[in-house]
Design an enzyme around this catalytic site. Sequence first.
Site, PDB file in Angstrom:
ATOM      1  N   ARG A  67      40.244  31.096  47.145  1.00  0.00           N
ATOM      2  CA  ARG A  67      38.844  30.889  46.778  1.00  0.00           C
ATOM      3  C   ARG A  67      38.303  29.733  47.603  1.00  0.00           C
ATOM      4  O   ARG A  67      38.674  28.582  47.391  1.00  0.00           O
ATOM      5  CB  ARG A  67      38.718  30.604  45.281  1.00  0.00           C
ATOM      6  CG  ARG A  67      39.011  31.801  44.392  1.00  0.00           C
ATOM      7  CD  ARG A  67      38.096  32.963  44.704  1.00  0.00           C
ATOM      8  NE  ARG A  67      38.139  34.020  43.708  1.00  0.00           N
ATOM      9  CZ  ARG A  67      37.486  35.175  43.822  1.00  0.00           C
ATOM     10  NH1 ARG A  67      36.771  35.417  44.923  1.00  0.00           N
ATOM     11  NH2 ARG A  67      37.551  36.081  42.880  1.00  0.00           N
ATOM     12  N   ALA A  79      39.256  41.378  39.507  1.00  0.00           N
ATOM     13  CA  ALA A  79      37.824  41.314  39.229  1.00  0.00           C
ATOM     14  C   ALA A  79      37.044  41.788  40.441  1.00  0.00           C
ATOM     15  O   ALA A  79      37.596  41.919  41.537  1.00  0.00           O
ATOM     16  CB  ALA A  79      37.414  39.883  38.857  1.00  0.00           C
ATOM     17  N   GLU A  96      38.033  48.384  40.603  1.00  0.00           N
ATOM     18  CA  GLU A  96      38.575  47.100  41.045  1.00  0.00           C
ATOM     19  C   GLU A  96      40.044  46.941  40.649  1.00  0.00           C
ATOM     20  O   GLU A  96      40.833  46.347  41.400  1.00  0.00           O
ATOM     21  CB  GLU A  96      37.754  45.953  40.462  1.00  0.00           C
ATOM     22  CG  GLU A  96      36.341  45.854  41.007  1.00  0.00           C
ATOM     23  CD  GLU A  96      36.286  45.447  42.476  1.00  0.00           C
ATOM     24  OE1 GLU A  96      37.323  45.009  43.021  1.00  0.00           O
ATOM     25  OE2 GLU A  96      35.204  45.569  43.073  1.00  0.00           O
ATOM     26  N   GLU A 100      42.504  46.102  43.685  1.00  0.00           N
ATOM     27  CA  GLU A 100      43.078  44.764  43.782  1.00  0.00           C
ATOM     28  C   GLU A 100      44.522  44.693  43.283  1.00  0.00           C
ATOM     29  O   GLU A 100      45.311  43.903  43.798  1.00  0.00           O
ATOM     30  CB  GLU A 100      42.230  43.761  43.001  1.00  0.00           C
ATOM     31  CG  GLU A 100      40.862  43.516  43.615  1.00  0.00           C
ATOM     32  CD  GLU A 100      40.254  42.210  43.171  1.00  0.00           C
ATOM     33  OE1 GLU A 100      40.674  41.671  42.118  1.00  0.00           O
ATOM     34  OE2 GLU A 100      39.350  41.716  43.879  1.00  0.00           O
ATOM     35  N   GLU A 147      41.295  40.759  50.721  1.00  0.00           N
ATOM     36  CA  GLU A 147      42.094  41.524  49.764  1.00  0.00           C
ATOM     37  C   GLU A 147      43.506  41.775  50.275  1.00  0.00           C
ATOM     38  O   GLU A 147      44.437  41.913  49.487  1.00  0.00           O
ATOM     39  CB  GLU A 147      41.407  42.846  49.434  1.00  0.00           C
ATOM     40  CG  GLU A 147      40.193  42.690  48.527  1.00  0.00           C
ATOM     41  CD  GLU A 147      39.661  44.020  48.062  1.00  0.00           C
ATOM     42  OE1 GLU A 147      39.895  45.038  48.754  1.00  0.00           O
ATOM     43  OE2 GLU A 147      38.990  44.050  47.014  1.00  0.00           O
TER      44      GLU A 147
END
Length: 210
Positions: A67, A79, A96, A100, A147
């Site tokens: 992040r 998410a 998602e 993910e 990702e």
Amino acid sequence: MMAPGEHEFEVVSSKDVHIGHVVGLRVDDVRMPGGSVAKREVVEHLGAVAIAAVDDDGAVTLIHQYRHPLGRRIWELPAGLLDEADELPVDAARRELVEEAGVTANRWETLVDVAASPGFTDEVVRVFLAREVSEVDREALGHDDEEADLVVHKVPLAEAVRMALAGELVNGATVAGVLAAHAVLTGAAETRPADAEWRDRPRTFAKRSR
């Protein structure tokens, strides 16, 4: 003079400062209870969904993701943004979870709605509880650069609760989702239907791109 709690906070005027791909920033002039006008900066957001996917052994799926605003990788629930027009939130959550985490689920319920920071942004995340889960091959889907770096890990739900209370989980929707899932699965609380009303779902920014 109105009693506390009765004032209507009228927006006198509004100015766009920045309109980006994921968020927008505007400044509203808002009428205060005493009659003065104050400026309020608002970050508009698409809204998002997160998923507490709990398997039959009581383990929840977490992902380790970089992040940039924090400058590090953190553990989160899977998410994603509500960035596809007319897609139902639960359908976005299904998509998602596969993309993910490589997980599908047959049972979906609403856990909690989390306003990220309502003092300056309209971002609200709906967290779903997903059960009756199974794994699929997420590598076959292909991923963008971010990702492709995700690490997927299953953690006993009680351990995830410990992580939240120890400050090892800091994402707001993740902390709320883990604690809510634990409350539901221990019988302390109940879920809502997957299509439950979502009063505070962000819509302003999405309307800009339509």
